[in-house]
Design a protein around this motif. Sequence first.
Motif, PDB file in Angstrom:
ATOM      1  N   CYS A  25       0.832  -1.201   0.000  1.00 34.23           N
ATOM      2  CA  CYS A  25       0.000   0.000   0.000  1.00 34.23           C
ATOM      3  C   CYS A  25       0.867   1.251   0.000  1.00 34.23           C
ATOM      4  CB  CYS A  25      -0.927  -0.023   1.210  1.00 34.23           C
ATOM      5  SG  CYS A  25      -2.064   1.374   1.335  1.00 34.23           S
ATOM      6  N   ASP A  26       1.888   1.271   0.842  1.00 34.46           N
ATOM      7  CA  ASP A  26       2.787   2.426   0.901  1.00 34.46           C
ATOM      8  C   ASP A  26       3.448   2.683  -0.448  1.00 34.46           C
ATOM      9  OD1 ASP A  26       2.150   2.583   3.579  1.00 34.46           O
ATOM     10  OD2 ASP A  26       3.990   1.611   4.274  1.00 34.46           O
ATOM     11  N   LEU A  27       3.771   1.601  -1.167  1.00 36.26           N
ATOM     12  CA  LEU A  27       4.416   1.742  -2.475  1.00 36.26           C
ATOM     13  C   LEU A  27       3.451   2.250  -3.533  1.00 36.26           C
ATOM     14  CD1 LEU A  27       6.717   1.274  -4.553  1.00 36.26           C
ATOM     15  CD2 LEU A  27       5.968  -1.127  -4.670  1.00 36.26           C
ATOM     16  N   VAL A  28       2.241   1.681  -3.593  1.00 33.91           N
ATOM     17  CA  VAL A  28       1.394   1.911  -4.767  1.00 33.91           C
ATOM     18  C   VAL A  28       0.455   3.103  -4.643  1.00 33.91           C
ATOM     19  CG1 VAL A  28       1.501  -0.554  -5.309  1.00 33.91           C
ATOM     20  CG2 VAL A  28      -0.481   0.336  -4.064  1.00 33.91           C
ATOM     21  N   VAL A  29       0.125   3.543  -3.432  1.00 34.75           N
ATOM     22  CA  VAL A  29      -0.807   4.665  -3.306  1.00 34.75           C
ATOM     23  C   VAL A  29      -0.326   5.900  -4.082  1.00 34.75           C
ATOM     24  CG1 VAL A  29      -1.641   6.400  -1.661  1.00 34.75           C
ATOM     25  CG2 VAL A  29      -2.066   3.975  -1.246  1.00 34.75           C
ATOM     26  N   PRO A  30       0.943   6.315  -3.979  1.00 32.69           N
ATOM     27  CA  PRO A  30       1.384   7.469  -4.776  1.00 32.69           C
ATOM     28  C   PRO A  30       1.331   7.248  -6.275  1.00 32.69           C
ATOM     29  CG  PRO A  30       2.916   7.029  -2.970  1.00 32.69           C
ATOM     30  CD  PRO A  30       2.003   5.852  -3.056  1.00 32.69           C
ATOM     31  N   HIS A  31       1.330   5.983  -6.715  1.00 32.81           N
ATOM     32  CA  HIS A  31       1.290   5.695  -8.149  1.00 32.81           C
ATOM     33  C   HIS A  31      -0.050   6.056  -8.772  1.00 32.81           C
ATOM     34  CE1 HIS A  31       4.601   2.375  -7.646  1.00 32.81           C
ATOM     35  NE2 HIS A  31       5.067   3.602  -7.517  1.00 32.81           N
ATOM     36  N   VAL A  32      -1.122   6.112  -7.964  1.00 36.63           N
ATOM     37  CA  VAL A  32      -2.446   6.414  -8.509  1.00 36.63           C
ATOM     38  C   VAL A  32      -2.456   7.808  -9.120  1.00 36.63           C
ATOM     39  CG1 VAL A  32      -4.885   6.717  -7.942  1.00 36.63           C
ATOM     40  CG2 VAL A  32      -3.598   4.817  -6.928  1.00 36.63           C
ATOM     41  N   SER A  33      -2.011   8.800  -8.358  1.00 38.32           N
ATOM     42  CA  SER A  33      -1.959  10.161  -8.909  1.00 38.32           C
ATOM     43  C   SER A  33      -0.840  10.299  -9.933  1.00 38.32           C
ATOM     44  CB  SER A  33      -1.786  11.185  -7.784  1.00 38.32           C
ATOM     45  OG  SER A  33      -0.610  10.951  -7.047  1.00 38.32           O
ATOM     46  N   GLN A  34       0.239   9.555  -9.745  1.00 40.51           N
ATOM     47  CA  GLN A  34       1.337   9.578 -10.721  1.00 40.51           C
ATOM     48  C   GLN A  34       0.850   9.158 -12.103  1.00 40.51           C
ATOM     49  OE1 GLN A  34       4.965   7.401  -9.548  1.00 40.51           O
ATOM     50  NE2 GLN A  34       5.128   6.656 -11.635  1.00 40.51           N
ATOM     51  N   GLY A  35      -0.109   8.228 -12.149  1.00 36.23           N
ATOM     52  CA  GLY A  35      -0.673   7.776 -13.415  1.00 36.23           C
ATOM     53  C   GLY A  35      -1.756   8.665 -13.975  1.00 36.23           C
ATOM     54  N   GLY A  36      -2.028   9.805 -13.302  1.00 36.30           N
ATOM     55  CA  GLY A  36      -2.963  10.786 -13.839  1.00 36.30           C
ATOM     56  C   GLY A  36      -4.348  10.769 -13.241  1.00 36.30           C
ATOM     57  N   ILE A  37      -4.590   9.937 -12.233  1.00 33.70           N
ATOM     58  CA  ILE A  37      -5.926   9.800 -11.666  1.00 33.70           C
ATOM     59  C   ILE A  37      -6.128  10.792 -10.524  1.00 33.70           C
ATOM     60  CG2 ILE A  37      -7.437   8.238 -10.377  1.00 33.70           C
ATOM     61  CD1 ILE A  37      -7.222   7.694 -13.421  1.00 33.70           C
ATOM     62  N   ARG A  38      -7.290  11.474 -10.545  1.00 30.66           N
ATOM     63  CA  ARG A  38      -7.637  12.430  -9.497  1.00 30.66           C
ATOM     64  C   ARG A  38      -8.642  11.852  -8.488  1.00 30.66           C
ATOM     65  NH1 ARG A  38      -3.295  14.514 -11.499  1.00 30.66           N
ATOM     66  NH2 ARG A  38      -3.490  16.413 -12.782  1.00 30.66           N
ATOM     67  N   THR A  39      -9.489  10.938  -8.946  1.00 30.08           N
ATOM     68  CA  THR A  39     -10.472  10.283  -8.092  1.00 30.08           C
ATOM     69  C   THR A  39     -10.338   8.784  -8.260  1.00 30.08           C
ATOM     70  OG1 THR A  39     -12.035  12.132  -8.235  1.00 30.08           O
ATOM     71  CG2 THR A  39     -12.941   9.981  -7.625  1.00 30.08           C
ATOM     72  N   ALA A  40     -10.221   8.060  -7.141  1.00 29.57           N
ATOM     73  CA  ALA A  40     -10.003   6.612  -7.172  1.00 29.57           C
ATOM     74  C   ALA A  40     -11.061   5.910  -6.335  1.00 29.57           C
ATOM     75  CB  ALA A  40      -8.605   6.274  -6.648  1.00 29.57           C
ATOM     76  N   TYR A  41     -11.719   4.941  -6.934  1.00 22.60           N
ATOM     77  CA  TYR A  41     -12.759   4.143  -6.282  1.00 22.60           C
ATOM     78  C   TYR A  41     -12.111   2.849  -5.810  1.00 22.60           C
ATOM     79  CZ  TYR A  41     -17.570   2.290  -5.838  1.00 22.60           C
ATOM     80  OH  TYR A  41     -18.772   1.781  -5.387  1.00 22.60           O
ATOM     81  N   VAL A  42     -12.000   2.691  -4.492  1.00 22.46           N
ATOM     82  CA  VAL A  42     -11.108   1.693  -3.896  1.00 22.46           C
ATOM     83  C   VAL A  42     -11.859   0.416  -3.535  1.00 22.46           C
ATOM     84  CG1 VAL A  42      -9.485   1.260  -2.017  1.00 22.46           C
ATOM     85  CG2 VAL A  42      -9.693   3.560  -2.983  1.00 22.46           C
ATOM     86  N   MET A  43     -11.267  -0.720  -3.906  1.00 26.62           N
ATOM     87  CA  MET A  43     -11.861  -2.017  -3.622  1.00 26.62           C
ATOM     88  C   MET A  43     -11.575  -2.469  -2.182  1.00 26.62           C
ATOM     89  SD  MET A  43     -13.570  -2.891  -6.290  1.00 26.62           S
ATOM     90  CE  MET A  43     -13.994  -1.146  -6.436  1.00 26.62           C
ATOM     91  N   PRO A  44     -12.509  -3.266  -1.593  1.00 24.76           N
ATOM     92  CA  PRO A  44     -12.423  -3.594  -0.163  1.00 24.76           C
ATOM     93  C   PRO A  44     -11.892  -4.990   0.154  1.00 24.76           C
ATOM     94  CG  PRO A  44     -14.620  -4.058  -0.931  1.00 24.76           C
ATOM     95  CD  PRO A  44     -13.829  -3.616  -2.141  1.00 24.76           C
ATOM     96  N   ASN A  45     -11.296  -5.686  -0.828  1.00 26.46           N
ATOM     97  CA  ASN A  45     -10.888  -7.083  -0.587  1.00 26.46           C
ATOM     98  C   ASN A  45      -9.509  -7.150   0.071  1.00 26.46           C
ATOM     99  OD1 ASN A  45      -9.798  -6.148  -3.044  1.00 26.46           O
ATOM    100  ND2 ASN A  45      -9.535  -8.234  -3.822  1.00 26.46           N
ATOM    101  N   LEU A  46      -9.440  -6.625   1.288  1.00 29.31           N
ATOM    102  CA  LEU A  46      -8.231  -6.727   2.095  1.00 29.31           C
ATOM    103  C   LEU A  46      -8.301  -8.005   2.932  1.00 29.31           C
ATOM    104  CD1 LEU A  46      -7.831  -3.053   3.375  1.00 29.31           C
ATOM    105  CD2 LEU A  46      -7.155  -4.034   1.174  1.00 29.31           C
TER     106      LEU A  46
END
Length: 353
Positions: A25-46
């Motif tokens: 999670c620590d690694l990939v969370v910054p990648h969401v905005s890095q890839g151009g996304i402003r709004t992210a709908y997050v899945m709950p399968n933890l």
Amino acid sequence: MSSVDEIVLPAPADFHVHVRQGPMCDLVVPHVSQGGIRTAYVMPNLIPPLTTTDAVIEYRNHLQNLDPKTQWLMTLYLHPDVTPDEIRKASKAGISGVKSYPRGVTTNSSSGIEDYTVYYPVFRAMEEEGMVLNLHGEVPSDPDQNISILNAEKHFLTHLRKLAHNFPKLRIVLEHATTSEAISTVLELPSNVACTITAHHLYLTIDTVAPQPHHFCKPLAKEPKDRKALQEAIKSGNPKFFLGSDSAPHPTTSKAPGLVEGGEPSPCAAGVYTSPILVPLVATLLESFGALERLEGYVSSHGRRFYNVPPERGQELKLKRVKGQKVPSILRGEGTEVVPFWAGKDLDWEIVE
């Protein structure tokens, strides 16, 4: 539009993304905005799945601490713990939807459901609260009925039709469609039913999945005719279809063959990871099949309209044409690493910071 060298998009949104937990999670969370996304709908399968409002809010707070720039929209995991009262509590807390996983069909779905009818009171509460039902559109494999990962989506479509008929005011999203039959079914159903299409399913077929574990995901990419149907859905500009990347990172050790206890080869985890390159990748792919003019609808306006999430000011994204923008071969964080989709390949577009 294919002759342009610059594109401005109003606040791209990804309506299906996995950002995991722990070091990944620590690694990939910054990648969401890095890839151009402003709004992210997050899945709950933890592990464990997010079945209570309190757990979802705690997770959302963690994501906001990691990246406050991104708007994190949250979901509950459909489960016996999710009651009508929990739905009302979740709605008041700003949770946007509920994700349904059939038992055992994909990553962390062992707590998934087997019978939709027992959740009808939950779906009625969701109708009343204006929450969205997100459906992983497969059924479990069953050798006696000749059901496998190759045709599991087709068998699910009867459930989709029944839910759409019984809950005409419930917004329903068929997630990550992979078949021409899924596209036809969504088109036949009323406007309360929409469909996400991933970037990787616009590119992959079963032939490109078979030799490459980093292309293996669920639902599995299908035949060329199915890929063509997905592309044509985007090319049509129909607002029922929008971006849900299903970007799903796994550590390299979970994707590459290894040995487990007893000496047997380990299974390959299902998931394709597109977040770090998502919007440039989508632009590259849409241009490849003559749909670049549909980019804004696919990555922003269609999904936002369906979810009632308008873009915020100052969140535009600018892309420019580029040559030789190579996707990194691996991305490393503290104690984990992941291989992105299209590793080593060139993109035709890049984000202008």
